[in-house]
Design an enzyme around this catalytic site. Sequence first.
Site, PDB file in Angstrom:
ATOM      1  N   ASP A 174       0.757  -1.254   0.000  1.00 43.39           N
ATOM      2  CA  ASP A 174       0.000   0.000   0.000  1.00 43.39           C
ATOM      3  C   ASP A 174       0.793   1.313   0.000  1.00 43.39           C
ATOM      4  OD1 ASP A 174      -1.556  -2.219   0.597  1.00 43.39           O
ATOM      5  OD2 ASP A 174      -2.990  -1.096   1.755  1.00 43.39           O
ATOM      6  N   GLU A 406      -0.092  -7.600  12.846  1.00 41.64           N
ATOM      7  CA  GLU A 406       0.056  -7.383  11.403  1.00 41.64           C
ATOM      8  C   GLU A 406       1.483  -6.916  11.072  1.00 41.64           C
ATOM      9  OE1 GLU A 406      -2.650  -4.356  10.092  1.00 41.64           O
ATOM     10  OE2 GLU A 406      -2.485  -4.881   7.977  1.00 41.64           O
TER      11      GLU A 406
HETATM   12  C1  9WN Z   1      -5.832  -3.122   0.849  1.00 44.07           C
HETATM   13  C2  9WN Z   1      -5.136  -7.711   3.843  1.00 44.07           C
HETATM   14  C3  9WN Z   1      -4.385  -6.657   3.065  1.00 44.07           C
HETATM   15  C4  9WN Z   1      -3.004  -7.150   2.577  1.00 44.07           C
HETATM   16  C5  9WN Z   1      -2.153  -6.023   2.024  1.00 44.07           C
HETATM   17  C6  9WN Z   1      -2.072  -4.918   3.070  1.00 44.07           C
HETATM   18  C7  9WN Z   1      -3.475  -4.438   3.434  1.00 44.07           C
HETATM   19  C8  9WN Z   1      -5.472  -3.487   2.287  1.00 44.07           C
HETATM   20  C9  9WN Z   1      -5.812  -2.330   3.211  1.00 44.07           C
HETATM   21  O1  9WN Z   1      -4.233  -5.515   3.933  1.00 44.07           O
HETATM   22  O2  9WN Z   1      -4.081  -3.843   2.294  1.00 44.07           O
HETATM   23  O3  9WN Z   1      -5.768  -4.276   0.060  1.00 44.07           O
HETATM   24  O4  9WN Z   1      -7.004  -2.137   3.474  1.00 44.07           O
HETATM   25  O5  9WN Z   1      -4.914  -1.624   3.672  1.00 44.07           O
HETATM   26  O6  9WN Z   1      -1.280  -3.869   2.633  1.00 44.07           O
HETATM   27  O7  9WN Z   1      -0.876  -6.507   1.702  1.00 44.07           O
HETATM   28  O8  9WN Z   1      -3.188  -8.124   1.598  1.00 44.07           O
HETATM   29  O9  9WN Z   1      -4.336  -8.216   4.867  1.00 44.07           O
END
Ligand code: 9WN
Length: 441
Positions: A174, A406
């Site tokens: 992100d 996380e």
């Molecule tokens: C957008 C789910 C996901 C991961 C990504 C992480 C985060 C999402 C967010 O969470 O992204 O897809 O809402 O921030 O960056 O790597 O797959 O865990």
Amino acid sequence: MIDSQARQRLIRAAQAVLAANDLGNATRPAPRVYPHQWNWDSALIAIGISHYDQPRAQTEIRSLLKGQWRNGMMPHIIFNPEAGDYHPGPDYWGTAGRTDAPVDVQTSGITQPPILAYAVLQVYRNATDKKQAAAFLAETYPALVNYARYFREQRGAEKDGLAHIIHPWESGLDNSPRWDLPLSRIKIGWQPEYQRVDTNALDGNQRPTNEEYDYYSYLVEFIRKYNYDEGELRELCPFLVQPVLFNSIFCLSLQALIEIGKIIGEPTSELAAWEAKSREAINTRLWDKQNQTYGDFDLRAGELYNTATPMVCSPLLAGIPSQQRANRLIEFLTDPNLYWPQPGYPLPTVAMNDTNFNPDKYWRGPVWIIINWLLILGLKSHGREALAEKLTEKTLELISENGFYEYFNPFTGAGLGAQQFSWTASLGIDLVKKSVLISII
Ligand code: 9WN
């Protein structure tokens, strides 16, 4: 050092996290913040689960494949109809009814790092009933090849050897500083209309900024406006980047597909040509001579650029660099001023001496287990078993002392972001199972 009892405790606790996040046939990344099924999360979750429950691991993959679009694209989110509290939800994406979208599940309209084929191979490798597991490979292989073909035909890999992404969310990273430059070149055409919900549940200082969310939401609205038409987006999308981590993972999955093809008796020469082309492109087009690392290519600006993050070493994970290059990259990774804090925990997601480094902010400094896990694989691919074991040990220590967060502060180890995070649990299991130490305890 964490002993064998602590490792067994970690496995039990990790299994409990995965059970708590189980939605039936899919696993959500975390209880409140991420209530749906994500693409690369589920692939990684299946790897962890396959160490103790082969049928459930296969189910995880099957449910993910249900979201595949007719053009081969695997969406980054498959929405859980029972969960509403996430931006952007299915209405914002507005993919329902699009020609390529599946009819019986709702999905987002962009993809994520394509680790899926590699995950399927790992699930097979962890199976005890190899005959049944080979049948699973044969069942999933056509969909996995279509996903790879999608990157070739729709995302530029046929032409350049490299796949491009159209949104920072596709990178999986992100708000990494890797996207600051290409995002700064975008002129936001209109104010996107959206409501963030992530900061209701999490500390905003650990999440992307509102300005970053404006870009994310604007790009979703842009992609939706062009009806998810890959050809139009190639021409017009203001964010068009060929990232090195994404493409290294693509190469790894092509290698996995070749191996799967051999196991189930399919011809693999076409896949081998795809893999060779991508590997070559990473080694030429993405090699940054000046910094002696790998960069990302911004197609809109027509230039290679670089950012001080451990992703500059990511081609290691698919055995792509020459041994000479690999040795240099590994020197960067182990440098205590860059990525190996002493005291502390490797590998911060931004170099500690870089102005962008922030030990608590999402992809701008904290340790993420996925990055350690991928680079452990990279170290092993280049024959650096002892160092891989050292990184494994530090990573397991971080999780067992602080919990299944996380991400983590690289100096204190404090857990950040979502708690009970699924891939921290599943990759924790995988690291314990593959650790050299466990086999001699
Ligand atoms: C957008 C789910 C996901 C991961 C990504 C992480 C985060 C999402 C967010 O969470 O992204 O897809 O809402 O921030 O960056 O790597 O797959 O865990």
